[in-house]
Design a protein around this motif. Structure first.
Motif, PDB file in Angstrom:
ATOM      1  N   UNK A   1     -32.005 -23.612  66.731  1.00 38.99           N
ATOM      2  CA  UNK A   1     -32.525 -23.811  65.378  1.00 38.99           C
ATOM      3  C   UNK A   1     -31.781 -24.978  64.743  1.00 38.99           C
ATOM      4  N   UNK A   2     -32.524 -25.891  64.118  1.00 41.82           N
ATOM      5  CA  UNK A   2     -31.879 -27.066  63.561  1.00 41.82           C
ATOM      6  C   UNK A   2     -32.316 -27.410  62.149  1.00 41.82           C
ATOM      7  N   UNK A   3     -31.494 -28.232  61.515  1.00 42.06           N
ATOM      8  CA  UNK A   3     -31.779 -28.773  60.191  1.00 42.06           C
ATOM      9  C   UNK A   3     -31.564 -30.275  60.260  1.00 42.06           C
TER      10      UNK A   3
ATOM     11  N   UNK B   1     -39.214 -16.961  61.086  1.00 37.82           N
ATOM     12  CA  UNK B   1     -39.862 -17.100  59.779  1.00 37.82           C
ATOM     13  C   UNK B   1     -38.820 -17.242  58.672  1.00 37.82           C
ATOM     14  N   UNK B   2     -37.791 -16.398  58.743  1.00 35.19           N
ATOM     15  CA  UNK B   2     -36.793 -16.357  57.673  1.00 35.19           C
ATOM     16  C   UNK B   2     -35.975 -17.645  57.607  1.00 35.19           C
ATOM     17  N   UNK B   3     -35.567 -18.179  58.763  1.00 31.15           N
ATOM     18  CA  UNK B   3     -34.722 -19.374  58.729  1.00 31.15           C
ATOM     19  C   UNK B   3     -35.508 -20.600  58.271  1.00 31.15           C
ATOM     20  N   UNK B   4     -36.806 -20.628  58.537  1.00 36.73           N
ATOM     21  CA  UNK B   4     -37.631 -21.736  58.048  1.00 36.73           C
ATOM     22  C   UNK B   4     -37.642 -21.741  56.524  1.00 36.73           C
ATOM     23  N   UNK B   5     -37.733 -20.567  55.934  1.00 33.63           N
ATOM     24  CA  UNK B   5     -37.753 -20.481  54.477  1.00 33.63           C
ATOM     25  C   UNK B   5     -36.411 -20.874  53.871  1.00 33.63           C
ATOM     26  N   UNK B   6     -35.354 -20.858  54.676  1.00 28.42           N
ATOM     27  CA  UNK B   6     -34.017 -21.194  54.169  1.00 28.42           C
ATOM     28  C   UNK B   6     -33.572 -22.611  54.531  1.00 28.42           C
ATOM     29  N   UNK B   7     -34.451 -23.401  55.132  1.00 26.78           N
ATOM     30  CA  UNK B   7     -34.099 -24.797  55.371  1.00 26.78           C
ATOM     31  C   UNK B   7     -34.208 -25.292  56.795  1.00 26.78           C
ATOM     32  N   UNK B   8     -34.415 -24.421  57.769  1.00 25.54           N
ATOM     33  CA  UNK B   8     -34.579 -24.880  59.151  1.00 25.54           C
ATOM     34  C   UNK B   8     -35.872 -25.669  59.282  1.00 25.54           C
ATOM     35  N   UNK B   9     -35.816 -26.836  59.906  1.00 26.42           N
ATOM     36  CA  UNK B   9     -37.042 -27.616  60.088  1.00 26.42           C
ATOM     37  C   UNK B   9     -37.203 -28.158  61.503  1.00 26.42           C
ATOM     38  N   UNK B  10     -36.353 -27.732  62.436  1.00 28.91           N
ATOM     39  CA  UNK B  10     -36.545 -28.070  63.856  1.00 28.91           C
ATOM     40  C   UNK B  10     -36.240 -26.856  64.709  1.00 28.91           C
ATOM     41  N   UNK B  11     -37.073 -26.655  65.725  1.00 25.25           N
ATOM     42  CA  UNK B  11     -36.802 -25.652  66.756  1.00 25.25           C
ATOM     43  C   UNK B  11     -36.636 -26.419  68.069  1.00 25.25           C
ATOM     44  N   UNK B  12     -35.446 -26.345  68.650  1.00 24.24           N
ATOM     45  CA  UNK B  12     -35.180 -27.098  69.872  1.00 24.24           C
ATOM     46  C   UNK B  12     -35.606 -26.392  71.136  1.00 24.24           C
TER      47      UNK B  12
END
Length: 229
Positions: free
Chosen positions: A46-48, A129-140
């Motif tokens: 999971x990335x930002x 789903x939850x981490x996207x709502x908190x700022x994650x915008x890349x899935x490696x």
């Protein structure tokens, strides 16, 4: 000259023939064993990533986003020992329309990613789903595994040895010889698993379908048998 050469040649031929008779007669085969099992663990990257006009602003936005992601992971029950920073980078981006040797720096991109071990597979989609709502915008990527693959490897090893033995018996029968004792066995073990390609997420949170499927464990062995008359 001939009187010297011919006896010498005869001695060499006799020695070569005797050496050939002493060489062991053997059959070498490769056995393969494959075992598939339902995974019980997922590894998710999971990335930002953020762009800004200055390096400081880019790093600040990235750090804030990842802090939110880690807080959400912790709230979802992920232990700190199951979260590990995988990549951290900061680099400038340029004006692509300017083809001069001195391109203008437009800003900076700061990126960070963490590798997360999810032990409850049923919760994987909800965590994404939850981490996207908190700022994650890349899935490696995501990969699945067994937390303890020892039993799977043991089964694959037994299957590989049985496969090798079966091949050796077939070759011996086809060649009209008798199979002797096993004199050498070596192993090369590996496993494979389904992998999700990298994806970038810029939209609102949505259901993330996750299908663990099966992971396969494969063992390859080389077996050497004596040939007996």
């Amino acid at each position: 000259m001939n009187a010297i050469l011919y006896p010498a040649l005869a001695i060499i031929l006799m020695a070569t023939s005797a050496l050939a008779d002493e060489l062991p007669r053997r059959i070498t085969v490769t056995g393969e064993g494959n075992i598939s099992a339902a995974p019980d663990t997922a590894w998710v990257n999971i990335g930002v990533s953020h762009r800004a006009t200055t390096a400081r602003e880019a790093v600040a936005a990235m750090s804030a986003g990842m802090s939110g992601v880690i807080a959400e992971l912790t709230a979802a029950g992920i232990a700190e020992t199951d979260i590990q920073t995988g990549q951290l980078s900061l680099y400038p981006y340029f004006d692509d329309l300017n083809n001069t040797p001195t391109q203008q720096v437009l800003g900076y991109t700061a990126s960070i990613s963490v590798d997360v071990r999810v032990r409850d597979l049923d919760n994987t989609g909800a965590i994404l789903d939850a981490v996207v709502s908190e700022g994650a915008n890349t899935f490696g990527g995501i990969r699945f595994d067994l937390s303890d693959p020892a039993d799977a490897y043991a089964q694959a090893r037994r299957s590989a040895v049985a496969d090798g033995r079966s091949k050796a018996e077939l070759f011996a029968d086809a060649a009209g010889v008798k199979l002797g004792q096993l004199v050498n066995l070596s192993e090369n073990a590996y496993y494979s698993q389904p992998v999700m390609a990298e994806a970038r997420y810029d939209g609102p949170a949505a259901a993330v379908p996750v299908s663990p499927g099966e992971v396969s464990y494969a063992v390859q062995v080389t077996m050497v048998y004596d040939i007996t008359d």
